[in-house]
Every structure is written in structure tokens, then in C-alpha cells.
Design a protein around this motif. Structure first.
Motif, PDB file in Angstrom:
ATOM      1  N   PHE A  66       2.263   6.959  23.280  1.00 39.60           N
ATOM      2  CA  PHE A  66       2.944   5.803  23.871  1.00 39.60           C
ATOM      3  C   PHE A  66       4.462   6.026  23.876  1.00 39.60           C
ATOM      4  O   PHE A  66       5.222   5.256  23.290  1.00 39.60           O
ATOM      5  N   ASP A  67       4.871   7.121  24.551  1.00 37.13           N
ATOM      6  CA  ASP A  67       6.279   7.483  24.650  1.00 37.13           C
ATOM      7  C   ASP A  67       6.888   7.648  23.260  1.00 37.13           C
ATOM      8  O   ASP A  67       8.043   7.290  23.016  1.00 37.13           O
ATOM      9  N   ASP A  68       6.101   8.205  22.353  1.00 38.59           N
ATOM     10  CA  ASP A  68       6.518   8.485  20.978  1.00 38.59           C
ATOM     11  C   ASP A  68       6.960   7.235  20.219  1.00 38.59           C
ATOM     12  O   ASP A  68       7.851   7.275  19.361  1.00 38.59           O
ATOM     13  N   THR A  69       6.326   6.112  20.521  1.00 41.30           N
ATOM     14  CA  THR A  69       6.604   4.881  19.791  1.00 41.30           C
ATOM     15  C   THR A  69       5.470   4.506  18.841  1.00 41.30           C
ATOM     16  O   THR A  69       5.591   3.551  18.079  1.00 41.30           O
ATOM     17  N   VAL A  70       4.366   5.257  18.907  1.00 44.55           N
ATOM     18  CA  VAL A  70       3.230   5.012  18.021  1.00 44.55           C
ATOM     19  C   VAL A  70       2.880   6.314  17.317  1.00 44.55           C
ATOM     20  O   VAL A  70       2.806   7.377  17.946  1.00 44.55           O
ATOM     21  N   LEU A  71       2.681   6.233  16.002  1.00 39.59           N
ATOM     22  CA  LEU A  71       2.351   7.380  15.179  1.00 39.59           C
ATOM     23  C   LEU A  71       0.975   7.170  14.550  1.00 39.59           C
ATOM     24  O   LEU A  71       0.729   6.151  13.912  1.00 39.59           O
ATOM     25  N   TYR A  72       0.080   8.143  14.762  1.00 47.84           N
ATOM     26  CA  TYR A  72      -1.255   8.105  14.160  1.00 47.84           C
ATOM     27  C   TYR A  72      -1.326   9.110  13.015  1.00 47.84           C
ATOM     28  O   TYR A  72      -0.784  10.218  13.123  1.00 47.84           O
ATOM     29  N   SER A  73      -1.984   8.732  11.948  1.00 48.56           N
ATOM     30  CA  SER A  73      -2.121   9.588  10.777  1.00 48.56           C
ATOM     31  C   SER A  73      -3.584   9.729  10.407  1.00 48.56           C
ATOM     32  O   SER A  73      -4.307   8.729  10.317  1.00 48.56           O
ATOM     33  N   ALA A  74      -4.011  10.984  10.186  1.00 55.56           N
ATOM     34  CA  ALA A  74      -5.375  11.270   9.756  1.00 55.56           C
ATOM     35  C   ALA A  74      -5.381  11.389   8.237  1.00 55.56           C
ATOM     36  O   ALA A  74      -4.877  12.368   7.683  1.00 55.56           O
ATOM     37  N   ASP A  75      -5.934  10.389   7.593  1.00 58.08           N
ATOM     38  CA  ASP A  75      -5.983  10.317   6.128  1.00 58.08           C
ATOM     39  C   ASP A  75      -7.289  10.939   5.658  1.00 58.08           C
ATOM     40  O   ASP A  75      -8.320  10.268   5.571  1.00 58.08           O
ATOM     41  N   LEU A  76      -7.233  12.231   5.346  1.00 54.24           N
ATOM     42  CA  LEU A  76      -8.438  12.976   5.011  1.00 54.24           C
ATOM     43  C   LEU A  76      -9.064  12.477   3.712  1.00 54.24           C
ATOM     44  O   LEU A  76     -10.279  12.352   3.597  1.00 54.24           O
ATOM     45  N   LYS A  77      -8.229  12.199   2.719  1.00 49.04           N
ATOM     46  CA  LYS A  77      -8.755  11.778   1.421  1.00 49.04           C
ATOM     47  C   LYS A  77      -9.093  10.294   1.375  1.00 49.04           C
ATOM     48  O   LYS A  77      -9.955   9.866   0.611  1.00 49.04           O
ATOM     49  N   GLY A  78      -8.418   9.505   2.203  1.00 44.75           N
ATOM     50  CA  GLY A  78      -8.675   8.070   2.218  1.00 44.75           C
ATOM     51  C   GLY A  78      -9.644   7.636   3.285  1.00 44.75           C
ATOM     52  O   GLY A  78      -9.880   6.434   3.456  1.00 44.75           O
ATOM     53  N   ASP A  79     -10.224   8.597   4.037  1.00 41.72           N
ATOM     54  CA  ASP A  79     -11.188   8.290   5.102  1.00 41.72           C
ATOM     55  C   ASP A  79     -10.680   7.172   6.003  1.00 41.72           C
ATOM     56  O   ASP A  79     -11.366   6.169   6.248  1.00 41.72           O
ATOM     57  N   SER A  80      -9.474   7.368   6.511  1.00 38.03           N
ATOM     58  CA  SER A  80      -8.837   6.334   7.330  1.00 38.03           C
ATOM     59  C   SER A  80      -8.008   6.955   8.444  1.00 38.03           C
ATOM     60  O   SER A  80      -7.576   8.106   8.354  1.00 38.03           O
ATOM     61  N   ILE A  81      -7.790   6.148   9.483  1.00 35.12           N
ATOM     62  CA  ILE A  81      -6.840   6.481  10.542  1.00 35.12           C
ATOM     63  C   ILE A  81      -5.794   5.368  10.545  1.00 35.12           C
ATOM     64  O   ILE A  81      -6.122   4.193  10.740  1.00 35.12           O
ATOM     65  N   TRP A  82      -4.552   5.745  10.302  1.00 38.51           N
ATOM     66  CA  TRP A  82      -3.466   4.783  10.224  1.00 38.51           C
ATOM     67  C   TRP A  82      -2.699   4.752  11.552  1.00 38.51           C
ATOM     68  O   TRP A  82      -2.499   5.781  12.186  1.00 38.51           O
ATOM     69  N   THR A  83      -2.247   3.558  11.917  1.00 39.04           N
ATOM     70  CA  THR A  83      -1.394   3.388  13.086  1.00 39.04           C
ATOM     71  C   THR A  83      -0.068   2.798  12.638  1.00 39.04           C
ATOM     72  O   THR A  83      -0.048   1.769  11.949  1.00 39.04           O
ATOM     73  N   HIS A  84       1.030   3.464  12.991  1.00 45.32           N
ATOM     74  CA  HIS A  84       2.368   2.969  12.674  1.00 45.32           C
ATOM     75  C   HIS A  84       3.192   2.847  13.955  1.00 45.32           C
ATOM     76  O   HIS A  84       2.992   3.597  14.906  1.00 45.32           O
ATOM     77  N   ARG A  85       4.092   1.911  13.945  1.00 49.12           N
ATOM     78  CA  ARG A  85       5.002   1.688  15.065  1.00 49.12           C
ATOM     79  C   ARG A  85       6.369   2.234  14.707  1.00 49.12           C
ATOM     80  O   ARG A  85       6.873   2.008  13.600  1.00 49.12           O
ATOM     81  N   ILE A  86       6.969   2.989  15.631  1.00 46.62           N
ATOM     82  CA  ILE A  86       8.303   3.526  15.443  1.00 46.62           C
ATOM     83  C   ILE A  86       9.294   2.591  16.115  1.00 46.62           C
ATOM     84  O   ILE A  86       9.201   2.324  17.320  1.00 46.62           O
TER      85      ILE A  86
END
Length: 336
Positions: A109-129
Motif C-alpha cells: 500500500f505504497d509502503d504505508t503498511v508493514l506485515y510481519s511473519a511471527d514464526l514463533k508466535g504463529d501470527s501475522i501482524w499488520t502495522h501502519r507507517i
């Protein structure tokens, strides 16, 4: 890599620093061809003095910050920092879960959204820049590069999300699950960018419901997922845990929205892949991908052989350079 291709960024499991390397120029001011070398010009601390396994190339929008995460955890954190050569500074830090260990990142999204693959926490995080202009503030330090959490999607326990890729249409997020050996696709919320529901699941190893002797899912661990430059194909890799086994390389065909239509092929790699079997598609062609092998120590180029139709496609290794230095190679980038 920086958007101007002058700087390469590196993360390390052995030191709690994220480094910047400048590509040296020849006397005429041109980037050296054939004998290019890198020079350490600065580094930025990771939050909490932690190490890292992955660093995202600089954002393609001003102010071109870089975003890194802590691995192996627990208690992972993230860091955004400026790309100033003279004095790289930390823009922001943020926390994940107490059990988190984040291994992969993706911008969209024009580098305004950051996704993180949490391998140990079995999660996908979404952050806003956060952009300072968007927030109507003149204080750059409190605007550009700041990161705030939008959501956390918990996936199936023990699946292990490792790396992610967002299709250019920004409708779907593709995640490779290390422990489950799966490519899982999620649709994205049009307003927040958050992954919502799982829309498809594909194995990245041969069918194990009726395996040949010695082949079972626990003997493999998925590694990487990456889009071809056209957005038409998706590469995925897996590694073998046993030294006598081989990893696998798959290519999936996507529709115009970025959803998986079908798997075109799956081929065994030439070695097991070690602890890293990273794939990096060439930025100018859907035909080529570079792949590393951490255990053996090499960089290999694979080429898609399509024959007369996509249905007949396969891939084969066409070039290889051995780099036996005791630590090669976790990641690979194309420069020119």
C-alpha cells in the motif's frame, strides 16, 4: 537495497546491529563493473539489543526508511531507522508479543503498511507507517517512520509463518508456513490492509498422504516466498532437514488479482538447502530466480523452461558459484 541502489543493508544473528554498506565507485564516478566492493559506512542498533534474521530494503517512498525486526526472540521488537550515511538514526521501535520471534517482513500500500511473519508466535501482524504530512505535523521525528499496530491475525498453532509477499494488486497476502510446509493465501481488508480470511492452502513439498519411504512433513521446513516481477508467478522453496534429502522449489500461477490459480510445477533442488534456501526472482524477467544454500555454501541461478505451454513448465539450475566461507549464504539480491 536502497532505492537508489547505492546502499545494501544487512542483518546478523551474531551481532545486534543492522549495517549499511555503500557500493564503491570507480574513478570516473561509475559503479564498478566486475570488481564491485562493499564498504561499511554505518550501522543502526536493533531495539532491545537483539539480533535479526531479516531486514527489509529501504522504503520506496520518502523519507526512505528501513524496517528491521528481532529474531529469534522471544519478545521480538521492530525498528525503523533513517538511511543517512553519516548518522543513521532510529525513527521508532515497537513491540510484538512476549512469545514472538519475527522472521519476515513485507511492505505494501505504497509502503504505508508493514506485515510481519511471527514464526514463533504463529501470527501475522499488520502495522501502519505514519507519514508526518498525513498527521499534519511539522515534527519529522514524530511523524515519518513512526509505526503503530493495526492488528494481529493468529494462525493455526504450530504452522510457523516465516516469510510473506503481497501481490501488486494488494488484494492478497501470501505466507509461507515453515513448520506446516504450506503456502497460505489471505485476502486483505481494503480499508485497513489487514489479512482477513484464509482463501487457499497449497503444500510446498510433495504430497505426504501416501509418501515413499522416508518422506514425511516433519523432515522438511518451508523457507521462502517471492513474486516474479510481473506479479504473474509466485516462487516458494522448502528445505530438507536430513543431509541425504533434497529441498523443493515450486512456482504457482496467479490471476490478475493475485490469487493462486494453480501450481505450475514442483522440482527438487540440488541440495537440501541447509538452514536457508532463499529465492530471489530477477527484477527484469519472470524466467530467472537466484537461490542460496546455507549448508553447502553457494548461489545458484534457476531458469523456467516453459516448453510450448505453461502447463508443461518446469525449472532447472543453469548456473552456480560456490562460496565456501563457513557462513554462506542466507539471502541474495539482484543488483544489475
Amino acid at each position: 537495497m536502497h532505492h537508489t541502489k547505492d546502499i545494501v543493508y544487512g542483518a546478523s544473528l551474531n551481532t545486534s546491529r543492522t549495517s549499511q554498506y555503500e557500493l564503491e565507485l570507480d574513478l570516473a564516478g561509475n559503479r564498478a563493473q566486475g570488481n564491485s566492493s562493499l564498504r561499511l559506512v554505518g550501522s543502526a542498533p536493533n531495539c532491545g539489543n537483539q539480533t535479526s534474521a531479516y531486514v527489509v530494503a529501504a522504503s520506496q517512498r520518502a523519507p526512505f526508511n528501513v524496517y528491521g525486526v528481532a529474531w529469534p526472540g522471544p519478545g521480538a521488537c521492530g525498528t525503523s531507522f533513517s538511511t543517512s550515511l553519516s548518522s543513521p538514526t532510529t525513527r521508532a521501535t515497537w513491540a510484538y508479543g512476549e512469545e514472538s520471534g519475527v522472521h519476515g517482513l513485507a511492505l505494501a500500500f505504497d509502503d504505508t503498511v508493514l506485515y510481519s511473519a511471527d514464526l514463533k508466535g504463529d501470527s501475522i501482524w499488520t502495522h501502519r507507517i505514519i507519514d508526518s504530512k498525513e498527521e499534519d505535523t511539522d515534527d519529522e521525528a514524530n511523524g515519518d517512520g513512526q509505526v503503530e499496530q493495526v492488528g494481529r491475525l493468529r494462525v493455526r498453532d504450530g504452522s510457523g509463518p516465516r516469510h510473506l509477499a503481497v501481490h501488486p494488486a494488494e488484494r492478497y497476502l501470501h505466507v509461507v508456513m515453515e513448520t506446516a510446509n504450506e503456502l497460505v493465501t489471505f485476502d486483505l481488508d481494503a480499508d485497513t490492509g489487514e489479512p482477513r480470511s484464509q482463501v487457499s492452502v497449497h503444500s510446498v513439498i510433495p504430497d505426504v498422504t501416501s509418501p515413499p519411504p522416508g518422506l514425511n512433513a516433519s523432515a522438511y521446513w518451508a523457507a521462502e516466498v517471492a513474486l516474479s516481477p510481473s506479479g504473474r508467478y509466485l516462487w516458494a522453496s522448502s528445505r530438507a532437514r536430513g543431509s541425504a534429502d533434497l529441498g523443493y522449489l515450486s512456482v504457482f500461477q496467479l490471476d490478475d488479482r493475485g490469487a493462486v490459480e494453480d501450481r505450475l510445477f514442483m522440482v527438487p533442488t540440488t541440495t537440501r538447502g541447509g538452514i536457508a534456501n532463499s529465492v530471489s526472482p530477477a527484477p527484469w524477467s519472470d524466467e530467472f530466480v537466484a537461490m542460496t544454500d546455507y549448508g553447502t555454501g553457494y548461489v545458484q541461478i534457476w531458469k523456467v523452461m516453459s516448453g510450448n505451454a505453461e502447463a508443461n513448465a518446469t525449472a532447472t539450475a543453469v548456473a552456480r558459484v560456490d562460496i565456501v566461507d563457513g557462513g554462506c549464504c542466507a539471502n541474495v539480491i539482484w543488483y544489475d
